[in-house]
Scaffold this active site. Structure first.
Site, PDB file in Angstrom:
ATOM      1  N   ASN A 121       9.827 -15.549  -4.109  1.00  0.00           N
ATOM      2  CA  ASN A 121       8.813 -14.787  -5.174  1.00  0.00           C
ATOM      3  C   ASN A 121       8.306 -13.583  -3.411  1.00  0.00           C
ATOM      4  OD1 ASN A 121       7.541 -14.026  -6.536  1.00  0.00           O
ATOM      5  ND2 ASN A 121       8.162 -14.865  -8.651  1.00  0.00           N
ATOM      6  N   HIS A 143       7.335  -3.521  -9.064  1.00  0.00           N
ATOM      7  CA  HIS A 143       7.194  -5.091  -8.822  1.00  0.00           C
ATOM      8  C   HIS A 143       5.980  -5.131  -7.459  1.00  0.00           C
ATOM      9  CE1 HIS A 143       9.872  -9.048 -10.206  1.00  0.00           C
ATOM     10  NE2 HIS A 143       8.615  -9.126  -9.763  1.00  0.00           N
ATOM     11  N   ILE A 178       4.762  -5.430  -4.533  1.00  0.00           N
ATOM     12  CA  ILE A 178       4.057  -3.512  -3.700  1.00  0.00           C
ATOM     13  C   ILE A 178       3.971  -4.565  -1.839  1.00  0.00           C
ATOM     14  CG2 ILE A 178       3.720  -1.942  -5.146  1.00  0.00           C
ATOM     15  CD1 ILE A 178       1.014  -2.883  -4.909  1.00  0.00           C
ATOM     16  N   GLU A 235       1.218  -6.657 -11.580  1.00  0.00           N
ATOM     17  CA  GLU A 235       1.847  -8.162 -10.823  1.00  0.00           C
ATOM     18  C   GLU A 235       1.434  -7.973  -9.490  1.00  0.00           C
ATOM     19  OE1 GLU A 235       5.212 -10.681  -9.763  1.00  0.00           O
ATOM     20  OE2 GLU A 235       4.647  -8.667  -8.574  1.00  0.00           O
ATOM     21  N   ASP A 236       1.349  -7.224  -8.787  1.00  0.00           N
ATOM     22  CA  ASP A 236       0.999  -7.513  -7.783  1.00  0.00           C
ATOM     23  C   ASP A 236      -0.116  -6.447  -7.080  1.00  0.00           C
ATOM     24  OD1 ASP A 236       1.460  -8.391  -4.581  1.00  0.00           O
ATOM     25  OD2 ASP A 236       3.192  -7.606  -4.193  1.00  0.00           O
ATOM     26  N   HIS A 278      12.754  -1.517 -10.579  1.00  0.00           N
ATOM     27  CA  HIS A 278      13.750  -1.680 -10.565  1.00  0.00           C
ATOM     28  C   HIS A 278      13.825  -0.281 -11.964  1.00  0.00           C
ATOM     29  CE1 HIS A 278      13.381  -5.821  -9.613  1.00  0.00           C
ATOM     30  NE2 HIS A 278      12.320  -6.244 -10.028  1.00  0.00           N
ATOM     31  N   ASN A 305      12.428  -8.926  -5.321  1.00  0.00           N
ATOM     32  CA  ASN A 305      10.611  -9.461  -6.370  1.00  0.00           C
ATOM     33  C   ASN A 305       9.128  -8.901  -5.403  1.00  0.00           C
ATOM     34  OD1 ASN A 305       8.381 -11.269  -6.609  1.00  0.00           O
ATOM     35  ND2 ASN A 305       9.643 -12.085  -8.333  1.00  0.00           N
ATOM     36  N   ASP A 306       9.785  -9.251  -4.077  1.00  0.00           N
ATOM     37  CA  ASP A 306       7.944  -8.863  -3.553  1.00  0.00           C
ATOM     38  C   ASP A 306       8.595  -8.718  -1.278  1.00  0.00           C
ATOM     39  OD1 ASP A 306       5.744  -7.733  -2.827  1.00  0.00           O
ATOM     40  OD2 ASP A 306       4.832 -10.256  -2.383  1.00  0.00           O
ATOM     41  N   ASP A 341       3.242 -17.433  -7.151  1.00  0.00           N
ATOM     42  CA  ASP A 341       4.176 -16.058  -7.693  1.00  0.00           C
ATOM     43  C   ASP A 341       3.733 -15.181  -6.187  1.00  0.00           C
ATOM     44  OD1 ASP A 341       4.692 -13.450  -8.028  1.00  0.00           O
ATOM     45  OD2 ASP A 341       4.123 -14.363 -10.568  1.00  0.00           O
ATOM     46  N   ASN A 342       3.012 -14.264  -6.582  1.00  0.00           N
ATOM     47  CA  ASN A 342       3.141 -13.657  -5.522  1.00  0.00           C
ATOM     48  C   ASN A 342       1.685 -14.417  -4.570  1.00  0.00           C
ATOM     49  OD1 ASN A 342       4.679 -11.832  -5.808  1.00  0.00           O
ATOM     50  ND2 ASN A 342       3.723 -10.850  -7.142  1.00  0.00           N
TER      51      ASN A 342
END
Ligand SMILES: [Ca+2]
Ligand SMILES: [Ca+2]
Length: 438
Positions: free
Chosen positions: A307, A114, A116, A53-54, A217, A251-252, A352-353
């Protein structure tokens, strides 16, 4: 007559719901098909099958990858396995991923990483009156005496919390009690990297400790985990778990000080059905939070779903992705950590990121071209991937270009793109990850 009123009301409610649903489908780009944009030298990364995800890359080319995210409403192919942090050394000819060991004492079974952010401590010594039991600190640069709380590091000299800086020498920092007594006045030059505090000397650290902050999470709650990275051992030492009532649905994060970070909240509600309602009604109740041990505050709000978050190379601007509004907010960072909006860059895809190219300062955005396919997952018609580059972020007309786009045949649900000198990593929410040369 009563029936007519009921029917009219029912009709109005249904019309409102219908209108909101149509608008929601548009915000999710529900009918968009992906125009493929290929990169010539790409391959899937072996060992990353359950999301990435990240991705955050250190200036020395070591990439951290968060994997195994379980997130309500998103597909997950390994729901029984805990999440992991992987490391990849982009200096290698054929870089491979390696799962980082995590020190004992941390609940690895419920690890659900999630967003980072890495932080390199360049020898900052924080002096706070609270921690020293003093009511304030003074800095003397000849005349006059300045009172305040500040931090000092090897790069930037002394910086007060109000944003002003001092580079002059000699600098003398001492508590109120010492200022009153002239006899106790001691002098030390900045280049000696020593601070005078009461009758004790504090030598500043000059080693560059790397910290990795991870949004976690566990049991679907939100915490921020602080780890110290041990490069030799390829391991993470868990230092602390940060919790706060405002750190909900995180989220971030982007870490900007030894204990200071901004975090995004992507939903107001935590119950999945209320989250759906929140998205459909477009309540815009999400925000960006500033966290420090002394102060936690909302610094930007009104996002449909805040996000990804990152910082410009000069550390003056914060970039925030609003995934449902399909845009990137450019915010100015103030001395008191407040954020003021500079501009909003509309992208037409669900962002998103965000990361920043260390060579150019451009923003790289991992995007969901059609987020309805993420929400209603169909392996026959999977969600695609899209990476955008935003150049000249602060100019009148930032240039937006598509670096990569795929209909899901190769890569599904891209959430991040991160570059390091001609090498590009593209991560996904729940799928694989791509390594490209460009
Ligand atoms: Ca991040
Ligand atoms: Ca994200």
């Amino acid at each position: 007559m009563g029936k007519l009123v009921v029917l009219t009301l029912l009709g109005a409610v249904l019309a409102l719901i219908g209108e909101r649903l149509v608008a929601f489908r548009q915000r999710m780009n529900a009918s968009r098909a992906v125009e493929p944009v290929d990169l010539p030298n790409c391959h899937l990364i072996e060992g990353l099958e359950n999301g990435s995800e990240d991705i955050d890359i250190l200036p020395n080319g070591l990439a951290f990858i968060s994997s195994g995210l379980k997130y309500p409403g998103m597909p997950n192919f390994a729901s029984d396995e805990p999440g992991q942090i992987f490391l990849m050394d982009l200096n290698e000819q054929n870089p491979r991923v390696q799962a980082l060991n995590i020190s004992d004492g941390f609940d690895k079974a419920s690890f659900n990483p999630h967003g980072i952010s890495t932080f390199i401590d360049k020898g900052t010594m924080r002096i706070s009156s609270a921690s020293q039991g003093l009511d304030s600190l003074y800095c003397m640069v000849g005349n006059p005496i300045k009172k305040g709380i500040g931090e000092m590091n090897t790069d930037q000299g002394l910086k007060w919390d109000d944003g002003t800086r001092l580079f002059q020498t000699p600098v003398l920092i001492l508590p109120r009690t010492s200022v009153k007594s002239e006899n106790s006045v001691l002098r030390k030059q900045i280049p000696t990297l020593s601070l005078v505090h009461s009758s004790s000397y504090f030598t500043m650290k000059t080693d560059h400790t790397v910290y990795l902050y991870v949004v976690n999470h566990p049991h679907m709650k939100s915490t921020v985990e602080k780890f110290k990275f041990e490069e030799q051992q390829r391991s993470l030492v868990h230092l602390k778990t940060i919790k706060h009532e405002l750190l909900t649905s995180v989220n971030d994060i982007v870490v900007l000080g030894p204990e200071q970070f901004y975090a995004t909240r992507d939903h107001y509600f935590t119950n999945f059905f209320l989250v759906l309602l929140e998205m459909i009604m477009d309540l815009r109740w999400t925000y960006v939070l500033f966290y420090s041990p002394k102060e936690v505050k909302v610094v930007a709000k009104g996002f449909s779903s805040a996000n990804g978050i990152t910082v410009s190379l000069d550390k003056k601007y914060i970039y925030v992705a609003d995934v449902l509004a399909q845009n990137v907010h450019v915010l100015n960072k103030r001395g008191n950590w407040d954020l003021t909006q500079v501009k909003v860059i509309q992208l037409g895809t669900l962002v998103d990121n965000l990361t920043v190219d260390p060579d150019t300062g451009d923003i790289l955005a991992g995007c969901h071209p059609n987020a309805m396919k993420l929400l209603i997952y169909n392996p026959e018609d999977p969600p695609g991937s899209e990476v955008l580059r935003i150049q000249d972020v602060l100019s009148e007309a930032p240039k937006i270009s598509t670096k990569y786009a795929n209909n899901g045949s190769v890569l599904q649900g891209s959430s991040v793109a991160s570059v390091y000198h001609g090498k590009l990593l593209i991560g996904t929410v729940f799928h694989k990850a791509l390594y490209c040369l460009f």
